[in-house]
Design a protein around this motif. Structure first.
Motif, PDB file in Angstrom:
ATOM      1  N   THR A   1       0.859  -1.183   0.000  1.00  0.00           N
ATOM      2  CA  THR A   1       0.000   0.000   0.000  1.00  0.00           C
ATOM      3  C   THR A   1       0.893   1.231   0.000  1.00  0.00           C
ATOM      4  O   THR A   1       1.878   1.301   0.755  1.00  0.00           O
ATOM      5  N   PHE A   2       0.506   2.234  -0.806  1.00  0.00           N
ATOM      6  CA  PHE A   2       1.325   3.446  -0.967  1.00  0.00           C
ATOM      7  C   PHE A   2       0.433   4.674  -0.807  1.00  0.00           C
ATOM      8  O   PHE A   2      -0.656   4.759  -1.413  1.00  0.00           O
ATOM      9  N   ASP A   3       0.904   5.608  -0.009  1.00  0.00           N
ATOM     10  CA  ASP A   3       0.171   6.852   0.199  1.00  0.00           C
ATOM     11  C   ASP A   3       0.763   7.912  -0.730  1.00  0.00           C
ATOM     12  O   ASP A   3       1.872   8.396  -0.520  1.00  0.00           O
ATOM     13  N   LEU A   4      -0.018   8.263  -1.748  1.00  0.00           N
ATOM     14  CA  LEU A   4       0.440   9.243  -2.741  1.00  0.00           C
ATOM     15  C   LEU A   4      -0.357  10.545  -2.647  1.00  0.00           C
ATOM     16  O   LEU A   4      -0.458  11.298  -3.630  1.00  0.00           O
ATOM     17  N   THR A   5      -0.922  10.795  -1.497  1.00  0.00           N
ATOM     18  CA  THR A   5      -1.721  12.006  -1.316  1.00  0.00           C
ATOM     19  C   THR A   5      -0.861  13.234  -1.612  1.00  0.00           C
ATOM     20  O   THR A   5       0.266  13.339  -1.121  1.00  0.00           O
ATOM     21  N   GLY A   6      -1.411  14.134  -2.400  1.00  0.00           N
ATOM     22  CA  GLY A   6      -0.676  15.332  -2.797  1.00  0.00           C
ATOM     23  C   GLY A   6      -0.082  15.245  -4.188  1.00  0.00           C
ATOM     24  O   GLY A   6       0.298  16.257  -4.775  1.00  0.00           O
ATOM     25  N   GLN A   7       0.005  14.000  -4.725  1.00  0.00           N
ATOM     26  CA  GLN A   7       0.517  13.800  -6.079  1.00  0.00           C
ATOM     27  C   GLN A   7      -0.631  13.961  -7.085  1.00  0.00           C
ATOM     28  O   GLN A   7      -1.778  13.616  -6.796  1.00  0.00           O
ATOM     29  N   THR A   8      -0.298  14.453  -8.271  1.00  0.00           N
ATOM     30  CA  THR A   8      -1.312  14.668  -9.320  1.00  0.00           C
ATOM     31  C   THR A   8      -1.485  13.457 -10.224  1.00  0.00           C
ATOM     32  O   THR A   8      -2.498  13.351 -10.928  1.00  0.00           O
ATOM     33  N   SER A   9      -0.504  12.533 -10.189  1.00  0.00           N
ATOM     34  CA  SER A   9      -0.614  11.333 -11.018  1.00  0.00           C
ATOM     35  C   SER A   9       0.301  10.260 -10.475  1.00  0.00           C
ATOM     36  O   SER A   9       1.198  10.527  -9.655  1.00  0.00           O
ATOM     37  N   ALA A  10       0.053   9.017 -10.905  1.00  0.00           N
ATOM     38  CA  ALA A  10       0.885   7.888 -10.514  1.00  0.00           C
ATOM     39  C   ALA A  10       0.845   6.850 -11.627  1.00  0.00           C
ATOM     40  O   ALA A  10      -0.122   6.761 -12.399  1.00  0.00           O
ATOM     41  N   LYS A  11       1.934   6.033 -11.716  1.00  0.00           N
ATOM     42  CA  LYS A  11       2.037   4.990 -12.745  1.00  0.00           C
ATOM     43  C   LYS A  11       2.280   3.658 -12.047  1.00  0.00           C
ATOM     44  O   LYS A  11       3.172   3.531 -11.203  1.00  0.00           O
ATOM     45  N   ILE A  12       1.415   2.664 -12.388  1.00  0.00           N
ATOM     46  CA  ILE A  12       1.533   1.335 -11.804  1.00  0.00           C
ATOM     47  C   ILE A  12       1.825   0.364 -12.950  1.00  0.00           C
ATOM     48  O   ILE A  12       1.007   0.207 -13.871  1.00  0.00           O
ATOM     49  N   VAL A  13       2.999  -0.265 -12.889  1.00  0.00           N
ATOM     50  CA  VAL A  13       3.408  -1.241 -13.906  1.00  0.00           C
ATOM     51  C   VAL A  13       3.079  -2.621 -13.364  1.00  0.00           C
ATOM     52  O   VAL A  13       3.572  -3.027 -12.312  1.00  0.00           O
ATOM     53  N   VAL A  14       2.241  -3.352 -14.135  1.00  0.00           N
ATOM     54  CA  VAL A  14       1.801  -4.684 -13.708  1.00  0.00           C
ATOM     55  C   VAL A  14       2.436  -5.701 -14.649  1.00  0.00           C
ATOM     56  O   VAL A  14       2.245  -5.638 -15.873  1.00  0.00           O
ATOM     57  N   GLY A  15       3.178  -6.682 -14.071  1.00  0.00           N
ATOM     58  CA  GLY A  15       3.855  -7.691 -14.885  1.00  0.00           C
ATOM     59  C   GLY A  15       2.916  -8.793 -15.322  1.00  0.00           C
ATOM     60  O   GLY A  15       3.050  -9.331 -16.425  1.00  0.00           O
ATOM     61  N   PHE A  16       1.941  -9.161 -14.455  1.00  0.00           N
ATOM     62  CA  PHE A  16       1.001 -10.222 -14.800  1.00  0.00           C
ATOM     63  C   PHE A  16      -0.379  -9.811 -14.283  1.00  0.00           C
ATOM     64  O   PHE A  16      -0.738 -10.030 -13.124  1.00  0.00           O
ATOM     65  N   ALA A  17      -1.169  -9.188 -15.171  1.00  0.00           N
ATOM     66  CA  ALA A  17      -2.456  -8.598 -14.789  1.00  0.00           C
ATOM     67  C   ALA A  17      -3.457  -9.608 -14.244  1.00  0.00           C
ATOM     68  O   ALA A  17      -4.211  -9.295 -13.313  1.00  0.00           O
ATOM     69  N   PRO A  18      -3.522 -10.868 -14.777  1.00  0.00           N
ATOM     70  CA  PRO A  18      -4.538 -11.793 -14.260  1.00  0.00           C
ATOM     71  C   PRO A  18      -4.403 -12.071 -12.747  1.00  0.00           C
ATOM     72  O   PRO A  18      -5.404 -12.393 -12.104  1.00  0.00           O
ATOM     73  N   ASP A  19      -3.183 -11.980 -12.198  1.00  0.00           N
ATOM     74  CA  ASP A  19      -2.982 -12.275 -10.761  1.00  0.00           C
ATOM     75  C   ASP A  19      -2.769 -11.004  -9.935  1.00  0.00           C
ATOM     76  O   ASP A  19      -2.318 -11.077  -8.795  1.00  0.00           O
ATOM     77  N   THR A  20      -3.124  -9.816 -10.500  1.00  0.00           N
ATOM     78  CA  THR A  20      -2.875  -8.564  -9.790  1.00  0.00           C
ATOM     79  C   THR A  20      -4.188  -7.799  -9.599  1.00  0.00           C
ATOM     80  O   THR A  20      -4.921  -7.580 -10.579  1.00  0.00           O
ATOM     81  N   GLU A  21      -4.429  -7.411  -8.337  1.00  0.00           N
ATOM     82  CA  GLU A  21      -5.623  -6.617  -8.020  1.00  0.00           C
ATOM     83  C   GLU A  21      -5.165  -5.251  -7.512  1.00  0.00           C
ATOM     84  O   GLU A  21      -4.325  -5.162  -6.615  1.00  0.00           O
ATOM     85  N   ILE A  22      -5.755  -4.182  -8.092  1.00  0.00           N
ATOM     86  CA  ILE A  22      -5.369  -2.813  -7.740  1.00  0.00           C
ATOM     87  C   ILE A  22      -6.580  -2.116  -7.123  1.00  0.00           C
ATOM     88  O   ILE A  22      -7.700  -2.211  -7.661  1.00  0.00           O
ATOM     89  N   LYS A  23      -6.353  -1.404  -6.015  1.00  0.00           N
ATOM     90  CA  LYS A  23      -7.413  -0.623  -5.373  1.00  0.00           C
ATOM     91  C   LYS A  23      -6.930   0.813  -5.189  1.00  0.00           C
ATOM     92  O   LYS A  23      -5.789   1.038  -4.756  1.00  0.00           O
TER      93      LYS A  23
END
Length: 286
Positions: A235-257
């Motif tokens: 879990t990452f707290d990016l409060t205050g940032q205007t954007s973020a990039k999440i690189v997923v190596g294997f999407a079928p086994d990755t859940e993002i919230k």
């Protein structure tokens, strides 16, 4: 030992009684019983008891005491007759001490009582008459006194004072807009999303199998870049940032919230296993 004492002792012995036995029967002390047998009447508690003790002793050993008194009257002291004249003389002496004439105080007592009664009656009359006059004057003065007038109350002012203050109507604040996470387009392996009306910016990544995950903010700062095995999360707290990039190596086994809301892949995870997720944060509407 006197003849009377010898007669009593013989009767006692004939019945097989000891002085202790006679004492138990008559309740007379043994020393007084022995004194009667020996004729020693001086040791008795009083002359009056001599005849009484002899009577009880005779009855205990079965002798007639009247017959004994008659036969041995010369030996038995006549103490009862001697005491009667002495008691009578004492009574006469006591009677002579009573005064024959009444005292002078008794003679003057009726006069004293009458005088005290007259003085008390005069004082009572003197005390009651002035008090009744003063009470009548006080009643008259009370009747003359005027009652104060009650002040006039202004009904309008009373209504103003008693009127309940109006309750202040609280202005209802408009409800805050809900957070929205919407798809903004996809190209190749890159998919863009817009996050609006969010008070914070928190990204959570959960691995359901094995996947590689990398997280950077809009300035290129890296927060994470490593493998996640099954069940691991970050879990990452990016409060205050205007954007973020999440690189997923294997999407079928990755859940993002994003702030607890599950992100739905724009690109099918089974077809595009490697994806670059771009989150753009837009400020909340004013």
């Amino acid at each position: 030992m006197t003849e009377l004492g010898n007669r009593l002792r013989e009767a006692r012995e004939a019945k097989g009684l000891s002085l202790a036995d006679v004492q138990e029967i008559t309740k007379i002390q043994k020393r007084y019983l022995s004194g009667i047998e020996e004729g020693n009447y001086e040791m008795m508690p009083g002359k009056f008891y001599i005849r009484a003790f002899i009577k009880q002793y005779a009855e205990a050993v079965g002798l007639d005491h009247e017959q004994l008194f008659e036969e041995y009257k010369s030996e038995i002291p006549s103490s009862y007759e001697d005491e009667i004249p002495q008691r009578a003389t004492k009574v006469e002496k006591v009677r002579t001490t009573v005064p024959a004439e009444p005292s002078q105080f008794l003679e003057y007592l009726p006069k004293i009582l009458v005088t005290a009664f007259v003085i008390g009656a005069i004082f009572l009359v003197w005390f009651l008459i002035p008090k009744s006059d003063s009470n009548d004057k006080a009643v008259k003065e009370e009747a003359v006194v005027e009652q104060p007038k009650s002040p006039v109350v202004d009904e309008k002012e009373t209504k103003k004072e008693t009127a309940a203050p109006e309750k202040e109507v609280k202005k209802e604040e408009p409800p805050k807009p809900k957070q929205t996470l919407s798809a903004a387009g996809a190209s190749g392996r890159k998919a863009t999303y817009q996050l609006q009306n969010a008070e914070k910016f928190e990204v959570s990544v959960l691995s359901k199998g094995e996947t590689w995950v990398g997280v950077t903010d809009g300035s290129g700062k890296s927060y994470y870049g490593n493998m996640l095995t099954k069940g691991q999360s970050q879990t990452f707290d990016l409060t205050g940032q205007t954007s973020a990039k999440i690189v997923v190596g294997f999407a079928p086994d990755t859940e993002i919230k994003i702030n607890g809301e599950t992100l739905t892949y724009q690109l099918p995870a089974a077809e595009q296993v490697r994806q670059d997720i771009i989150i753009q944060v837009k400020p909340a509407a004013q």
